[in-house]
Scaffold this motif. Structure first.
Motif, mmCIF file in Angstrom:
data_model
loop_
_atom_site.group_PDB
_atom_site.id
_atom_site.type_symbol
_atom_site.label_atom_id
_atom_site.label_comp_id
_atom_site.label_asym_id
_atom_site.label_seq_id
_atom_site.Cartn_x
_atom_site.Cartn_y
_atom_site.Cartn_z
ATOM 1 N N PRO A 111 12.205 14.548 -4.447
ATOM 2 C CA PRO A 111 11.989 14.484 -2.989
ATOM 3 C C PRO A 111 13.156 13.785 -2.288
ATOM 4 C CG PRO A 111 10.027 13.805 -4.166
ATOM 5 C CD PRO A 111 11.119 13.921 -5.190
ATOM 6 N N ARG A 147 14.781 15.596 10.814
ATOM 7 C CA ARG A 147 13.386 15.182 10.609
ATOM 8 C C ARG A 147 12.431 16.159 11.300
ATOM 9 N NH1 ARG A 147 13.749 10.381 12.499
ATOM 10 N NH2 ARG A 147 14.320 9.432 10.527
ATOM 11 N N LEU A 164 12.386 19.343 9.313
ATOM 12 C CA LEU A 164 11.602 19.161 8.095
ATOM 13 C C LEU A 164 10.102 19.228 8.400
ATOM 14 C CD1 LEU A 164 13.711 16.331 6.450
ATOM 15 C CD2 LEU A 164 13.262 18.583 5.435
ATOM 16 N N GLU A 165 9.678 18.593 9.476
ATOM 17 C CA GLU A 165 8.264 18.624 9.856
ATOM 18 C C GLU A 165 7.838 20.048 10.214
ATOM 19 O OE1 GLU A 165 5.839 16.413 9.620
ATOM 20 O OE2 GLU A 165 7.211 14.962 8.751
ATOM 21 N N VAL A 203 7.261 21.846 7.044
ATOM 22 C CA VAL A 203 5.967 21.430 6.495
ATOM 23 C C VAL A 203 4.850 22.206 7.192
ATOM 24 C CG1 VAL A 203 4.316 19.514 6.318
ATOM 25 C CG2 VAL A 203 6.720 19.139 5.740
ATOM 26 N N ALA A 224 7.704 23.518 3.136
ATOM 27 C CA ALA A 224 8.070 22.235 2.540
ATOM 28 C C ALA A 224 6.811 21.381 2.440
ATOM 29 C CB ALA A 224 9.128 21.528 3.390
ATOM 30 N N GLN A 225 6.895 20.332 1.622
ATOM 31 C CA GLN A 225 5.785 19.407 1.465
ATOM 32 C C GLN A 225 6.266 18.004 1.777
ATOM 33 O OE1 GLN A 225 4.785 20.289 -2.625
ATOM 34 N NE2 GLN A 225 3.131 21.655 -1.982
ATOM 35 N N ARG A 226 5.369 17.207 2.383
ATOM 36 C CA ARG A 226 5.684 15.839 2.756
ATOM 37 C C ARG A 226 4.908 14.901 1.850
ATOM 38 N NH1 ARG A 226 2.505 15.449 6.791
ATOM 39 N NH2 ARG A 226 3.771 16.495 8.313
ATOM 40 N N TYR A 271 9.105 11.443 2.299
ATOM 41 C CA TYR A 271 10.015 12.280 1.517
ATOM 42 C C TYR A 271 9.545 13.723 1.568
ATOM 43 C CZ TYR A 271 11.804 7.885 -0.231
ATOM 44 O OH TYR A 271 12.358 6.632 -0.312
ATOM 45 N N TYR A 272 10.516 14.631 1.448
ATOM 46 C CA TYR A 272 10.224 16.055 1.557
ATOM 47 C C TYR A 272 10.700 16.806 0.319
ATOM 48 C CZ TYR A 272 9.643 14.789 6.450
ATOM 49 O OH TYR A 272 9.225 14.199 7.607
#
Length: 103
Positions: free
Chosen positions: A33, A58, A61-62, A65, A70-72, A80-81
């Motif tokens: 991650p 950021r 990335l969100e 998700v 992607a996963q947080r 972390y991603y």
């Protein structure tokens, strides 16, 4: 009054690759991650011609998700991603308490 079209800020620059694509590709290449700051630093080194801000990374990335790309995971106060479907490290697997919401 005439409304002007709003230009999207997903600049493709000379490479023709969007920041979303760069971030997703970076995550898929990682075995562990990564934080938004780590992703920003790596992309900044890989693409010095682009001005990449941590806040934009950021947010992107969100958004990944939210699209299940992607996963947080949270570790203390850090987030972390990982790319969706990527093998999780032991550190990322420790936080399974975060429920996923259907979007």
């Amino acid at each position: 009054s005439v409304k002007k079209p709003v230009a999207k800020k997903t600049a493709t620059k000379r490479t023709g690759t969007t920041l979303v694509d760069l971030i997703h590709r970076h995550l898929t290449e990682q075995s562990e991650p990564r934080s938004a700051a780590e992703v920003t630093e790596a992309l900044g080194k890989a693409h010095p011609d682009r001005n990449i801000a941590t806040t934009v990374v950021r947010t992107t990335l969100e958004n990944l998700v939210a699209k299940s790309l992607a996963q947080r995971t949270k570790q203390g106060s850090s987030v972390y991603y990982t790319a969706a479907g990527a093998p999780e490290s032991k550190a990322a697997a420790t936080d399974e308490a975060q429920p996923e919401t259907a979007g």
